[in-house]
Design a protein around this motif. Sequence first.
Motif, PDB file in Angstrom:
ATOM      1  N   TYR A 138      29.556  39.682  27.372  1.00  0.00           N
ATOM      2  CA  TYR A 138      29.633  38.423  28.124  1.00  0.00           C
ATOM      3  C   TYR A 138      30.700  38.575  29.206  1.00  0.00           C
ATOM      4  O   TYR A 138      31.531  39.477  29.172  1.00  0.00           O
ATOM      5  N   THR A 139      30.660  37.699  30.189  1.00  0.00           N
ATOM      6  CA  THR A 139      31.682  37.671  31.237  1.00  0.00           C
ATOM      7  C   THR A 139      32.183  36.246  31.407  1.00  0.00           C
ATOM      8  O   THR A 139      31.462  35.276  31.145  1.00  0.00           O
ATOM      9  N   ARG A 140      33.447  36.147  31.844  1.00  0.00           N
ATOM     10  CA  ARG A 140      34.050  34.837  32.082  1.00  0.00           C
ATOM     11  C   ARG A 140      34.260  34.673  33.588  1.00  0.00           C
ATOM     12  O   ARG A 140      34.918  35.498  34.233  1.00  0.00           O
ATOM     13  N   ILE A 141      33.713  33.623  34.123  1.00  0.00           N
ATOM     14  CA  ILE A 141      33.782  33.401  35.567  1.00  0.00           C
ATOM     15  C   ILE A 141      35.220  33.213  36.026  1.00  0.00           C
ATOM     16  O   ILE A 141      35.618  33.660  37.101  1.00  0.00           O
ATOM     17  N   GLU A 142      36.048  32.589  35.165  1.00  0.00           N
ATOM     18  CA  GLU A 142      37.408  32.252  35.598  1.00  0.00           C
ATOM     19  C   GLU A 142      38.350  33.457  35.595  1.00  0.00           C
ATOM     20  O   GLU A 142      39.456  33.390  36.141  1.00  0.00           O
ATOM     21  N   ALA A 143      37.965  34.571  34.976  1.00  0.00           N
ATOM     22  CA  ALA A 143      38.845  35.738  34.886  1.00  0.00           C
ATOM     23  C   ALA A 143      38.308  36.874  35.749  1.00  0.00           C
ATOM     24  O   ALA A 143      37.093  37.030  35.911  1.00  0.00           O
ATOM     25  N   ASP A 144      39.225  37.683  36.313  1.00  0.00           N
ATOM     26  CA  ASP A 144      38.764  38.810  37.123  1.00  0.00           C
ATOM     27  C   ASP A 144      38.210  39.899  36.208  1.00  0.00           C
ATOM     28  O   ASP A 144      38.509  39.959  35.011  1.00  0.00           O
ATOM     29  N   ILE A 145      37.430  40.794  36.784  1.00  0.00           N
ATOM     30  CA  ILE A 145      36.669  41.758  35.998  1.00  0.00           C
ATOM     31  C   ILE A 145      37.574  42.742  35.265  1.00  0.00           C
ATOM     32  O   ILE A 145      37.292  43.143  34.126  1.00  0.00           O
ATOM     33  N   ILE A 146      38.677  43.167  35.872  1.00  0.00           N
ATOM     34  CA  ILE A 146      39.571  44.126  35.228  1.00  0.00           C
ATOM     35  C   ILE A 146      40.180  43.520  33.967  1.00  0.00           C
ATOM     36  O   ILE A 146      40.268  44.174  32.915  1.00  0.00           O
TER      37      ILE A 146
ATOM     38  N   TRP B 274      38.056  43.293  26.537  1.00  0.00           N
ATOM     39  CA  TRP B 274      36.896  43.786  25.775  1.00  0.00           C
ATOM     40  C   TRP B 274      37.209  45.131  25.110  1.00  0.00           C
ATOM     41  O   TRP B 274      36.936  45.327  23.918  1.00  0.00           O
ATOM     42  N   LEU B 275      37.797  46.054  25.865  1.00  0.00           N
ATOM     43  CA  LEU B 275      38.114  47.370  25.309  1.00  0.00           C
ATOM     44  C   LEU B 275      39.139  47.263  24.184  1.00  0.00           C
ATOM     45  O   LEU B 275      39.021  47.938  23.152  1.00  0.00           O
ATOM     46  N   GLN B 276      40.128  46.431  24.357  1.00  0.00           N
ATOM     47  CA  GLN B 276      41.140  46.286  23.311  1.00  0.00           C
ATOM     48  C   GLN B 276      40.569  45.594  22.077  1.00  0.00           C
ATOM     49  O   GLN B 276      40.980  45.888  20.946  1.00  0.00           O
ATOM     50  N   LEU B 277      39.611  44.699  22.276  1.00  0.00           N
ATOM     51  CA  LEU B 277      38.932  44.085  21.134  1.00  0.00           C
ATOM     52  C   LEU B 277      38.122  45.132  20.371  1.00  0.00           C
ATOM     53  O   LEU B 277      38.117  45.150  19.126  1.00  0.00           O
ATOM     54  N   LEU B 278      37.444  46.018  21.105  1.00  0.00           N
ATOM     55  CA  LEU B 278      36.685  47.089  20.455  1.00  0.00           C
ATOM     56  C   LEU B 278      37.597  47.975  19.611  1.00  0.00           C
ATOM     57  O   LEU B 278      37.255  48.364  18.491  1.00  0.00           O
TER      58      LEU B 278
ATOM     59  N   TYR C   9      37.103  54.817  34.958  1.00  0.00           N
ATOM     60  CA  TYR C   9      38.387  54.239  35.370  1.00  0.00           C
ATOM     61  C   TYR C   9      38.691  54.577  36.827  1.00  0.00           C
ATOM     62  O   TYR C   9      39.202  53.734  37.583  1.00  0.00           O
ATOM     63  N   GLN C  10      38.383  55.793  37.240  1.00  0.00           N
ATOM     64  CA  GLN C  10      38.607  56.180  38.631  1.00  0.00           C
ATOM     65  C   GLN C  10      37.765  55.334  39.580  1.00  0.00           C
ATOM     66  O   GLN C  10      38.206  54.999  40.688  1.00  0.00           O
ATOM     67  N   ALA C  11      36.561  54.979  39.149  1.00  0.00           N
ATOM     68  CA  ALA C  11      35.670  54.193  39.999  1.00  0.00           C
ATOM     69  C   ALA C  11      36.226  52.805  40.287  1.00  0.00           C
ATOM     70  O   ALA C  11      35.837  52.163  41.275  1.00  0.00           O
ATOM     71  N   LEU C  12      37.155  52.335  39.460  1.00  0.00           N
ATOM     72  CA  LEU C  12      37.750  51.011  39.649  1.00  0.00           C
ATOM     73  C   LEU C  12      39.033  51.061  40.469  1.00  0.00           C
ATOM     74  O   LEU C  12      39.724  50.046  40.602  1.00  0.00           O
ATOM     75  N   GLY C  13      39.370  52.246  40.988  1.00  0.00           N
ATOM     76  CA  GLY C  13      40.522  52.363  41.868  1.00  0.00           C
ATOM     77  C   GLY C  13      41.849  52.327  41.134  1.00  0.00           C
ATOM     78  O   GLY C  13      41.949  52.676  39.952  1.00  0.00           O
ATOM     79  N   VAL C  14      42.887  51.878  41.840  1.00  0.00           N
ATOM     80  CA  VAL C  14      44.235  51.862  41.282  1.00  0.00           C
ATOM     81  C   VAL C  14      44.300  51.013  40.020  1.00  0.00           C
ATOM     82  O   VAL C  14      44.903  51.402  39.012  1.00  0.00           O
ATOM     83  N   ARG C  15      43.670  49.866  40.051  1.00  0.00           N
ATOM     84  CA  ARG C  15      43.701  48.990  38.875  1.00  0.00           C
ATOM     85  C   ARG C  15      42.941  49.612  37.706  1.00  0.00           C
ATOM     86  O   ARG C  15      43.268  49.365  36.540  1.00  0.00           O
ATOM     87  N   GLY C  16      41.953  50.418  38.030  1.00  0.00           N
ATOM     88  CA  GLY C  16      41.228  51.114  36.974  1.00  0.00           C
ATOM     89  C   GLY C  16      42.109  52.125  36.264  1.00  0.00           C
ATOM     90  O   GLY C  16      42.060  52.259  35.033  1.00  0.00           O
ATOM     91  N   MET C  17      42.950  52.838  37.029  1.00  0.00           N
ATOM     92  CA  MET C  17      43.854  53.801  36.409  1.00  0.00           C
ATOM     93  C   MET C  17      44.941  53.087  35.602  1.00  0.00           C
ATOM     94  O   MET C  17      45.393  53.590  34.573  1.00  0.00           O
ATOM     95  N   GLU C  18      45.341  51.913  36.068  1.00  0.00           N
ATOM     96  CA  GLU C  18      46.276  51.109  35.270  1.00  0.00           C
ATOM     97  C   GLU C  18      45.605  50.658  33.975  1.00  0.00           C
ATOM     98  O   GLU C  18      46.233  50.634  32.903  1.00  0.00           O
ATOM     99  N   LEU C  19      44.323  50.319  34.073  1.00  0.00           N
ATOM    100  CA  LEU C  19      43.564  49.924  32.887  1.00  0.00           C
ATOM    101  C   LEU C  19      43.475  51.085  31.892  1.00  0.00           C
ATOM    102  O   LEU C  19      43.547  50.873  30.675  1.00  0.00           O
TER     103      LEU C  19
END
Length: 477
Positions: free
Chosen positions: A31-39, A45-49, A67-77
């Motif tokens: 699922y996705t939440r409209i009020e939250a950004d995708i990262i 979701w990953l931490q819940l898994l 993670y690389q495909a998501l740019g700088v924030r992806g590497m932080e993720l």
Amino acid sequence: MNFFDKLNAAIAENNSLLFLGLDPNPEMMPYTRIEADIITQLRDWLQLLIAQTSHLVCAYKPTLGFYQALGVRGMELLQQTLQAIPAHIPIILDAKHSDLNTSTIFARTVFADWQVDAITLSPYPGQDCVAPFLVYPGKGVFVLCCTSNPGAIAVQQYPSAESPLYLQIVKEAKNWGTPEQLGLEVGTISTDVLSHIRAIAPERILLARSIWAEGGNLNQLLAAGLNANGNGLLIPVPQDILSSDNPSTQIQSLRQEINQTRERVTSEGSRCSVWLPDVCLLNQPPYLDLILQLYDIGCIAFGNFVQASGAIFPYYIDLRKIISNPQVFEQILSAYANILQNLSFDRIAGIPYGSLPTATGLALRLNYPMIYPRKEVKAHGSRRLIEGNFSAGETVVVVDDILISGKSAMEGAEKLKSAGLNVNDIVVFIDHEQGVKDKLKANGYCAHAVLTISDITETLYEAGRINQKQYQALAEG
């Protein structure tokens, strides 16, 4: 604790061969939440898994490319995801790294900075690309040897289905690192592919991929990929389970199904096959059964082989295989012992590297201390030429495997003598009858052999194991 010990501990604790891919793929989120950004949503979701599955899996495998495909924030993720994984669960970074120029710095980044436990690598740059990752003690690598996508068949099956490239990669990769350092990544739904790889690499851990594609049969794949102990195969959690509302329940059911197959493989399989004689010769030569076993387990091959001495022989005798067959190894130790018990010595010295297992076995059996001369002196540490404890003036018997030119045995004996030890006898398993015994005698050594190449040739021919052409190849070698 090194990676493979950590992995085996997690397998035992969670009773699971399953690993879970931690890939920030928005399409996989339930699922996705409209009020939250995708990262933020991907992180949650990953931490819940991780929280839901840390008691059900043996490893986590984040794919670097997502993670690389998501740019700088992806590497932080990625860093946030790595930190969320419990310390006792190993992390395999799926990188498929293949750039030789960046291997050294990338190895330092993933192992020293990110503290992951293992990484996947592409095989095509060869050992040079793998080596920078293997210098990190306790870390592991998985070399990709096969993928399941249709477009790869033309490459992986080249030049023929009987001798495909992917099996050559398996054979080469085994020389790059020990089973405690290097495993194999295998993407396939084919039981034939998996069983061929397992046959060539029975001691390696296989990281399975793509086994849930249409047409895959879990039980058959497990039977093909598991080792005789019901281990050695890491199995991915299906991606569709990760999209469900309650993945832990489905993973638990899958784990139970896999473990039932593991138990069946363990109960039906045997750690070592037992060889039984199938011929009876009128004039039975000494060590008849041993010679036949050496042939039957593949220690004797025919073709054009370059020996360590530089000579080209029409056959090759590979005694390194005996350590994987306790029945044969035991008989070989007994044969050596029959010679050694009539000699006088204080210590046993093995010649690196082929005869070290034999020398170790003899030292344990006969209760004699063992030493060995190094093939090369290390540039660090104690820089010792002779490993093990000894006193000058002691007598050492040299144990080697095959006597072809006598070069390795003589060089080893000379190193021992340079350390103040006495060497009178050199004992080998096979003498190729090239006149080397006389050469050794002229240099002050008495050579003893369990078997000669003539013994092997005559026995195999009389027993019907080899044909006339092979007989001549051995006799004229």
